[in-house]
Motif scaffolding. Structure first.
Motif, PDB file in Angstrom:
ATOM      1  N   ALA A  76      45.781  29.750  38.511  1.00 23.35           N
ATOM      2  CA  ALA A  76      45.688  29.882  37.054  1.00 23.35           C
ATOM      3  C   ALA A  76      46.435  28.753  36.349  1.00 23.35           C
ATOM      4  O   ALA A  76      45.931  28.155  35.392  1.00 23.35           O
ATOM      5  N   LYS A 133      44.749  34.239  29.630  1.00 26.19           N
ATOM      6  CA  LYS A 133      44.169  35.535  29.280  1.00 26.19           C
ATOM      7  C   LYS A 133      42.714  35.615  29.723  1.00 26.19           C
ATOM      8  O   LYS A 133      42.281  36.619  30.304  1.00 26.19           O
ATOM      9  N   SER A 171      42.525  35.793  33.604  1.00 23.22           N
ATOM     10  CA  SER A 171      42.834  37.099  34.192  1.00 23.22           C
ATOM     11  C   SER A 171      41.684  38.079  34.063  1.00 23.22           C
ATOM     12  O   SER A 171      41.602  39.046  34.813  1.00 23.22           O
TER      13      SER A 171
END
Length: 433
Positions: A256, A404, A407
């Motif tokens: 990420a 965000k 995820s």
């Protein structure tokens, strides 16, 4: 010897038979009771005192007795306390090494401005080291020439400016005496006396500030050297530095962060490029306007406007106010009003046309966030904090938005492709510094 009657013998035999039957019946009844009764315990417990009989009541779990909203607030509260403590410790560390942090952030901003030139030279066939050296030398020479030009202009016009300021003060005094404000000469003399007394009372502080100026100069030179070296290494070895930084991140969060890094770098690059273009347009337009109005030192003032434009909102107001004050004390009230009109017109064009068109959607930060971040940055680290506050907020906004969305992606989409620095970038602009 007489014989026993026969009937008596029969009665005795009958009684004996009945007794035998009764004994058999007693044995059968005793056997049945023995089989039905439980076996007695091996050891008989000692008799205990009688325990008072109480009525048991069902009590709920204590955690269930707390209202749901209070439990949620408590769960969020202790986490917020930990985050606040972490931020406090981080700010203490940053304040201890404030010069190093500001120098590195300035190097990041300069790198974001110069990196496209390095990438272009590499595409033209230059080795990376040669492209980095040429770009850095050209960039720092231009910055040095700008600083030298401003200093030269100020020193060359300082005597003339002093005379113009004195004449402007006299004109302003006469205008106040004869103007619509009905200011008396006694009031003007009292204001001048108060200024002289204030300067005399603070002579020691002014002297100590002058002595501390030597330390400020030394720190400024140290920060400049750190910025230069950091810029050189970021331009030359930026991708490797970014890949090494990813090793400090936990393995689970590494993909990420590897994807968020290039996006944050593109946001920072877009912000720096757009700010430079907008600041240059502001400086040229306001500089040309005050030049035709006859304001002295129009070029140095234009350079100051360019530099102050890197501080959102506050910089534009401060640089415009400086130009208006110079026009007021040198050319009079009318020229000052015309200068104010020029500054306001250029700033309106900047806010409604230039910034939305040039920055576009690359940097999306709410105006309230801009004001609060500039104020907080100025309180924490002065002018340097105010300069880096908005790009920092823009980068954090990009990183949080990407994390965000990342995820929420399915694992099958996240796993196959390496992201960011884990993959070989096709162009240097797409990679982190």
């Amino acid at each position: 010897m007489s014989r026993v009657p026969g009937w008596l013998g029969k009665v005795g035999a009958g009684l004996s038979e009945m007794g035998e039957r009764l004994d058999e019946r007693r044995a059968e009844v005793a056997k049945e009771h023995t089989e039905a009764a439980p076996e007695p315990p091996a050891e008989h417990p000692e008799p205990r005192e009688p325990v008072p009989v109480t009525i048991a009541r069902d009590r709920p779990d204590p955690s269930l007795a707390v209202p749901w909203g209070v439990r949620v607030a408590a769960e969020a509260g202790w986490r917020l306390l930990i985050l606040a403590g972490t931020v406090w410790v981080l700010m203490r560390v940053i304040s201890a090494v404030q010069l190093v942090v500001l120098a590195f952030v300035a190097a990041l901003l300069i790198t974001a401005l110069l990196q496209p030139t390095v990438a272009r030279l590499i595409r033209y066939g230059f080795p990376r080291g040669v492209a980095t050296a040429l770009t850095a030398i050209l960039g720092f020479v231009v910055m040095g020439l700008i600083g030298w030009f401003v200093t030269w202009q100020v020193m060359a016009n300082i005597d003339n400016l002093s005379d113009q300021v004195q004449n402007g003060v006299d004109d302003l005094r006469n205008w106040l005496l004869k103007g619509p404000f009905h200011v008396t000469e006694k009031q003007i003399n009292q204001i001048a006396k108060n200024l002289r007394e204030a300067i005399g009372a603070n002579t020691d502080q002014i002297t100590s500030a002058g002595l501390e100026g030597v330390q400020v100069i030394v720190e400024a030179l140290t920060g400049i050297l750190l910025t230069v070296f950091s810029t050189l290494f970021l331009l030359y070895d930026g991708p490797r530095i970014w890949q090494w930084s990813l090793k400090l991140v936990p393995a689970a969060a590494r993909p990420a962060m590897a994807g968020a890094g290039p996006r944050a770098w593109r946001t920072l690059t877009a912000y720096v490029r757009g700010t430079v273009i907008v600041a240059l347009i502001d400086a040229v337009c306001i500089g040309v306007g005050i030049y035709f109005l006859g304001v002295p030192m129009a070029v140095p003032l234009a350079v100051f406007i360019f530099l102050f434009s890197f501080i959102p909102l506050v910089g534009a107001v401060a640089s415009g106010a400086l130009a208006v004050v110079v026009a007021l004390v040198t050319q009079g009230v009318f020229t000052a009003l015309m200068t104010l009109a020029v500054v306001l017109a250029v700033q309106q064009i900047e806010g409604h046309i230039l910034q939305p068109f040039i920055l576009g959607r690359a940097v999306r930060v709410h105006p309230l966030a801009v004001v609060l971040s500039v104020a907080a940055g100025g309180m924490v680290a002065g002018i340097g904090g105010a300069v880096v506050a908005v790009p920092l907020v823009a980068v954090l906004n990009t990183v949080v938005s990407y994390l965000k969305s990342y995820s929420q992606e399915p694992a099958s989409i996240q796993s196959p492709k390496p992201r960011g620095a884990t993959a070989v970038s096709s162009t240097p602009e797409d990679s982190a510094p």
